[in-house]
Design a protein around this motif. Structure first.
Motif, PDB file in Angstrom:
ATOM      1  N   SER A   1      -1.039   9.055   1.130  1.00  0.00           N
ATOM      2  CA  SER A   1      -1.495   7.704   1.447  1.00  0.00           C
ATOM      3  C   SER A   1      -2.506   7.208   0.412  1.00  0.00           C
ATOM      4  CB  SER A   1      -2.126   7.691   2.837  1.00  0.00           C
ATOM      5  OG  SER A   1      -2.712   6.434   3.095  1.00  0.00           O
ATOM      6  N   TRP A   2      -2.332   5.981  -0.010  1.00  0.00           N
ATOM      7  CA  TRP A   2      -3.255   5.377  -0.961  1.00  0.00           C
ATOM      8  C   TRP A   2      -4.663   5.323  -0.383  1.00  0.00           C
ATOM      9  CZ3 TRP A   2      -6.138   0.786  -1.005  1.00  0.00           C
ATOM     10  CH2 TRP A   2      -6.656   0.417  -2.239  1.00  0.00           C
ATOM     11  N   TRP A   3      -4.753   5.182   0.911  1.00  0.00           N
ATOM     12  CA  TRP A   3      -6.048   5.074   1.575  1.00  0.00           C
ATOM     13  C   TRP A   3      -6.844   6.373   1.516  1.00  0.00           C
ATOM     14  CZ3 TRP A   3      -7.546   0.360   2.421  1.00  0.00           C
ATOM     15  CH2 TRP A   3      -6.611  -0.631   2.656  1.00  0.00           C
TER      16      TRP A   3
ATOM     17  N   PHE B   1       0.818  -1.212   0.000  1.00  0.00           N
ATOM     18  CA  PHE B   1       0.000   0.000   0.000  1.00  0.00           C
ATOM     19  C   PHE B   1       0.855   1.267   0.000  1.00  0.00           C
ATOM     20  CE2 PHE B   1      -3.228  -3.026   1.504  1.00  0.00           C
ATOM     21  CZ  PHE B   1      -4.168  -2.791   0.521  1.00  0.00           C
TER      22      PHE B   1
ATOM     23  N   ASN C   1      -8.828   5.758  -1.645  1.00  0.00           N
ATOM     24  CA  ASN C   1      -9.342   4.413  -1.874  1.00  0.00           C
ATOM     25  C   ASN C   1      -9.733   3.683  -0.600  1.00  0.00           C
ATOM     26  OD1 ASN C   1      -8.700   4.332  -4.821  1.00  0.00           O
ATOM     27  ND2 ASN C   1      -6.654   4.669  -4.012  1.00  0.00           N
TER      28      ASN C   1
ATOM     29  N   LEU D   1       1.684   1.829  -3.597  1.00  0.00           N
ATOM     30  CA  LEU D   1       0.550   2.396  -4.325  1.00  0.00           C
ATOM     31  C   LEU D   1       0.393   3.895  -4.081  1.00  0.00           C
ATOM     32  CD1 LEU D   1      -2.091  -0.426  -3.793  1.00  0.00           C
ATOM     33  CD2 LEU D   1      -0.921   0.161  -5.916  1.00  0.00           C
ATOM     34  N   GLY D   2       0.826   4.368  -2.909  1.00  0.00           N
ATOM     35  CA  GLY D   2       0.717   5.779  -2.582  1.00  0.00           C
ATOM     36  C   GLY D   2       1.995   6.559  -2.818  1.00  0.00           C
TER      37      GLY D   2
ATOM     38  N   HIS E   1       2.426  12.974  -3.727  1.00  0.00           N
ATOM     39  CA  HIS E   1       1.560  11.843  -3.436  1.00  0.00           C
ATOM     40  C   HIS E   1       1.333  11.703  -1.939  1.00  0.00           C
ATOM     41  CE1 HIS E   1       2.682  10.938  -7.575  1.00  0.00           C
ATOM     42  NE2 HIS E   1       1.552  10.274  -7.620  1.00  0.00           N
TER      43      HIS E   1
END
Length: 184
Positions: A105-107, A27, A110, A30-31, A103
């Motif tokens: 956190s991916w969270w 994760f 999502n 991804l972020g 960028h």
């Protein structure tokens, strides 16, 4: 040694910590969170070495795992403070991306139950900028998911420190008894 020995518990904790760290690493990739990516990578290597040390009765590897885990606890406390905006830290800063990108956190985009909505103007919808998308109504805000990751890591790490200390001391006492037997 028995099945419920400190050594077996340490092996189990290292396996759980390894799975959790690999999930966290995915994760963070991804972020584009570059600082956590590098630290997670080093953590994965040290946990593998600690696992090897516990399996092969190598006290030096277990001690290295023990010392690294203390630093890992500090890192997770720092990340928790960052996402909680404590101590002058801000979750909106680019500290975790090392200033290389904007960028986050991916969270954030999502998370569970998050709905993304584009801005209403048709001219803006053709743009490729991810900042033009707003996220509304998440079940759990992204900073709490990140803090939850840190909390899981802290719990596993604290148990790992306790059992690594126990295992390292038991390995040392076994080495001393073997030296005594060999010398006499």
């Amino acid at each position: 040694m028995g099945c419920c020995s400190g050594r077996c518990v340490l092996i189990f904790l290292c396996c759980v910590q390894l799975i959790s760290a690999v999930e966290r690493q995915a994760f963070d990739f991804l972020g584009f969170q570059w600082a956590p990516i590098m630290i997670n990578f080093f953590h994965i290597i040290v946990v593998i070495l600690g696992l090897f040390g516990a399996i092969q009765y190598r006290s030096r590897y277990v001690i290295m795992y023990l010392l690294w885990t203390l630093l890992w606890i500090g890192w997770n406390v720092f990340v928790s403070c960052l996402y909680l905006d404590l101590g002058g830290l801000s979750k909106d800063s680019d500290v975790l991306s090392l200033g290389l990108s904007s960028h986050h956190s991916w969270w954030k985009d999502n998370g569970p139950g998050c709905r993304s909505e584009n801005l209403p103007s048709p001219a803006w919808q053709n743009q490729q900028n991810p900042e033009l998308t707003t996220v509304q109504s998440c079940w759990l805000e992204y900073q709490y998911i990140e803090i939850l990751h840190c909390g899981v890591q802290l719990l596993i790490s604290l148990l790992g420190v306790i059992y690594a200390f126990f295992v390292a001391s038991s390995f040392a006492s076994e080495e001393e008894s073997c030296k005594f037997i060999l010398n006499h």
